[in-house]
Design an enzyme around this catalytic site. Structure first.
Site, PDB file in Angstrom:
ATOM      1  N   HIS A   1      -5.085  -2.116  20.005  1.00 36.90           N
ATOM      2  CA  HIS A   1      -5.658  -3.358  19.445  1.00 36.90           C
ATOM      3  C   HIS A   1      -4.810  -4.601  20.260  1.00 36.90           C
ATOM      4  CE1 HIS A   1      -6.794  -1.764  15.468  1.00 36.90           C
ATOM      5  NE2 HIS A   1      -7.842  -1.679  16.227  1.00 36.90           N
TER       6      HIS A   1
ATOM      7  N   GLU B   1      -1.924  -6.977  18.977  1.00 29.73           N
ATOM      8  CA  GLU B   1      -0.612  -6.080  18.407  1.00 29.73           C
ATOM      9  C   GLU B   1       0.268  -6.184  19.421  1.00 29.73           C
ATOM     10  OE1 GLU B   1      -2.364  -2.997  16.222  1.00 29.73           O
ATOM     11  OE2 GLU B   1      -3.685  -4.364  15.150  1.00 29.73           O
TER      12      GLU B   1
ATOM     13  N   HIS C   1       1.021   0.409  16.197  1.00 28.62           N
ATOM     14  CA  HIS C   1       0.231  -0.565  15.872  1.00 28.62           C
ATOM     15  C   HIS C   1       1.074  -1.953  15.253  1.00 28.62           C
ATOM     16  CE1 HIS C   1      -4.197   0.798  15.913  1.00 28.62           C
ATOM     17  NE2 HIS C   1      -3.471   1.884  15.922  1.00 28.62           N
TER      18      HIS C   1
ATOM     19  N   GLU D   1       2.890   1.206  12.182  1.00 28.23           N
ATOM     20  CA  GLU D   1       2.490  -0.134  11.907  1.00 28.23           C
ATOM     21  C   GLU D   1       3.729  -0.836  11.758  1.00 28.23           C
ATOM     22  OE1 GLU D   1      -0.570  -1.344  11.386  1.00 28.23           O
ATOM     23  OE2 GLU D   1      -1.743   0.547  11.182  1.00 28.23           O
TER      24      GLU D   1
END
Length: 683
Positions: A350, A353, A446, A519
């Site tokens: 992504h 990010e 992420h 994350e």
């Protein structure tokens, strides 16, 4: 050892220039078809032909040659300014913003205040990606700030047409309404912003309000602050990105897009210097050029080059290189190399990010260092590392999608090799790796926009009681190694149907039992002595170091640590069952079949499902011009003849009563012959 094309070509040239030894007893080499792929070894006077060793499809240039230029979609205008930021961390952690309760939503800009001071082409003249070139559009760069020159009062000069930049429009004078560009070839995904401002006055309060955000909740409501970079401060004080802003508020505004409500983020700030050049961003930028610069440093260092091979896994849709690093200590024998297990780490699927890239850089810095633990990791494992899975999205300033207009992390099962080359080649690389050796851990880095701290999502197999709780051991160890940043309570292990196309679940189904996404928040920590403070780039890189430490703990030959973690996990899970369900569970098998997890909060995965937009367009065109095959045309013609026969037979039956079987057959033959005659006459 890094192999470069220049080295390979030199060796090839020497082989080609080597004079073949004469041989009259076997055959004349002059009569052999000239080819670069055939070389000869000599056993005495006897030539032994063999095929030349194949070169890698893609290789990294030598340090004397530059990396390939950054490729943009042809419709994107790109300014020629070179954007660079120094890397710097504040001496003390920066605190969250504390709301006063008096933060007001600004009035919509209108009237005189509504002058447009910046507007760029949204770069979507075509509804889908067509082709790219280095530097983007061929034409001259158009002025995007022409309106600003006609103001009586000075206005800020905005710019975002640089790598990873995102700002489409600015309206106002001191209170600015900002509109972000959606991900290219979509109408969704507005969160990442990164733009430049000039022509400011020190001591003047400016307000910025982004008016087209699409998420209902945000960390800005929990104290997160935007980032500011001042070139004057970098030059005079050696300071880089800093948290900024007051009167911060995230709220729903009164506008909609495609029937969905839009949200606004507003804040005020005072710039530190007159006439400065400043940048504002959602998170610490990390561009494709930043990655290339870091990789260039690695291949320029002969020490690190000894145990790090750098290759190009594939080319993206726009033709940008997707790099893969293989890190391991040289093996003394083939058996020793085959005995090594593997670890796969990826990041930046992504593009918005950017915190994942800082974690990845920390991971690489530790792994390629001369620390004893780093040397041990290289002795034990073979690392396959892809630091940037979606370079095209990073280049154009997307938040979530590639140039297909789709989320790559929902398409790991896709067979569309040409549309999703980055993840198609990643999946195939892992398949080949699994055929050779065990992959101990797969982890995709992420960023997360709604939760603080760092945490993991894993995959739980409720059907296999023997593996119960095993997937939770690695995240629990991470939390013990980073108590002030990693939250085990935020980790989730449920596999939702909507996430079946993610890298985490696809790799788990390929056979990697410990498959995770890690994350990192865009905000900061709510734990320990770091509670209420933002993460810096140093904090993000430290999570990469922590990942390496945890790998050593997880793969320790002494099972004591793992056993202790499993006992603690059983106790924690029983407490959760007691708290949520109000009952006791004794056996581990019963514990594994109880589902007490809530959904993993994040983006709506259905927003980026479906075919890539360029294929979707081709499909729609195909529906308008559908051509039937010969077999289909013959089948339809036969059906028409049979229908005509049925109608004629019904007519005769009504007129003359019931027909005999022989009459019906004769009638059918006549009708078929008539159809053939019509066809011949039309030809």
């Amino acid at each position: 050892m890094i192999h470069s094309p220049s080295e390979s070509n030199d060796s090839n040239f020497e082989e080609e220039q080597e004079e073949p030894k004469p041989c009259q007893n076997f055959f004349s080499l002059d009569k052999v078809l000239r080819t670069r792929q055939l070389v000869f070894d000599f056993d005495g006077e006897r030539p032994i032909p063999r095929l030349r060793e194949p070169l890698d499809l893609f290789t990294i240039p030598s340090t004397s040659c530059p990396f390939q230029g950054v490729r943009w979609p042809i419709e994107c205008e790109v300014i020629r300014d070179k954007i660079q930021h120094i890397e710097w961390d504040p001496s003390e952690p920066e605190p969250f913003y504390q709301p006063t309760g008096d933060e007001q939503a600004p009035m919509p800009v209108g009237g005189v205040r509504g002058n447009t001071v910046y507007r760029i082409d949204p770069a979507t003249k075509s509804s889908y990606f067509t082709y790219s070139r280095v530097g983007g559009s061929r034409g001259p760069i158009k002025s995007a700030t022409s309106c600003a020159n006609h103001q009586e009062e000075p206005t800020l000069a905005f710019e975002s047409r640089f790598e990873s930049g995102n700002l489409r429009k600015a309206v106002g004078q001191y209170d600015y309404e900002l509109t972000l560009r959606t991900d290219l070839y979509t109408t969704k995904h507005t969160q990442w912003f990164y733009f430049r401002v000039r022509n400011m006055r020190a001591g003047v309060t400016y307000r910025f309000t982004i008016i087209n955000l699409m998420k209902a909740s945000s960390l800005y409501s929990a104290g997160m602050r935007p980032l500011l970079y001042s070139e004057h401060a970098a030059w005079l004080k050696g300071e880089g990105w800093q948290r900024t802003g007051a009167n911060i508020r995230y709220y729903r505004n009164n506008t909609e897009q495609d029937g969905k409500a839009l949200y606004s983020l507003t804040w005020t700030l005072e710039f530190p210097f007159d006439g400065d050049t400043c940048y504002l961003a959602h998170c610490y930028p990390y561009t494709y050029s930043n990655l290339q610069h870091y990789l260039r440093e690695i291949i320029s260092d002969p020490v690190r080059a000894a145990y790090c091979k750098l290759r190009v896994l594939c080319r993206s849709l726009a033709g940008n290189a997707v790099y893969v690093l293989t890190v391991t200590a040289p093996s003394s024998s083939l058996a020793e190399r085959k005995a090594k297990r593997a670890v796969v780490v990826t990041a930046r699927v992504h593009p918005g990010e950017t915190n994942s890239s800082w974690m990845m850089q920390g991971f690489l810095e530790f792994l390629l260092s001369d620390l004893p633990d780093a040397r041990l990791l290289r002795e034990i494992f073979i690392f396959k590392i892809i630091p940037m899975l979606n370079p095209d999205g990073v280049v154009v300033g997307n938040y979530r999608c590639s140039l297909t207009g789709r989320d790559l992390n929902r398409n790991y099962r896709s067979l569309l090799h040409d549309s999703f080359p980055c993840i198609w080649y990643t999946r195939n690389m892992v398949k080949r790796l699994l055929a050779e050796r065990e992959v101990v851990v797969y982890c995709d880095f992420h960023g997360h926009s709604r939760k603080n701290n760092v945490f993991m999502y894993g995959c739980s197999d409720r059907k296999d009681a023997s593996q119960c709780l095993q997937e939770r051991v690695f995240p629990l160890m991470m939390s013990k190694n980073s108590t002030a940043k990693f939250s085990f309570r935020s980790c989730k292990f449920k596999m939702h149907k909507s996430k079946e196309g993610t890298g985490r679940i696809v790799m788990w189904r390929l056979g990697i039992r410990n498959s995770y996404t890690m994350e990192s928040t865009f905000g900061g920590s709510t734990l320990g002595d770091r509670k209420g403070t933002h993460f810096s780039t140093r904090d993000l890189k430290s999570m990469g170091y922590c990942f390496c430490d945890t790998l050593l703990d997880f793969c320790d030959p002494d099972p004591a640590k793992t056993k202790h973690c499993l006992e603690e996990l059983g106790l924690l899970l029983r407490q959760e069952v007691r708290r949520k369900l109000g009952r006791e569970v004794d056996s581990l098998e019963d514990l594994c079949h109880i589902d007490i997890e809530s959904s993993t909060s994040g983006s709506n995965s259905t927003e980026s499902d479906g075919l890539p937009v360029h294929l979707l367009n081709a499909t729609n065109q195909g529906k308008k011009k559908h051509l039937r095959s010969r077999k289909e045309r013959n089948r339809l013609r036969q059906e028409r003849v049979q229908n005509v026969v049925k109608v004629r037979i019904q007519e005769k039956t009504m007129c003359f009563g019931k027909d005999t079987k022989k009459q019906k057959v004769m009638l059918y033959v006549i009708l078929v012959q008539n159809e053939k005659k019509k066809k011949q006459s039309s030809i």
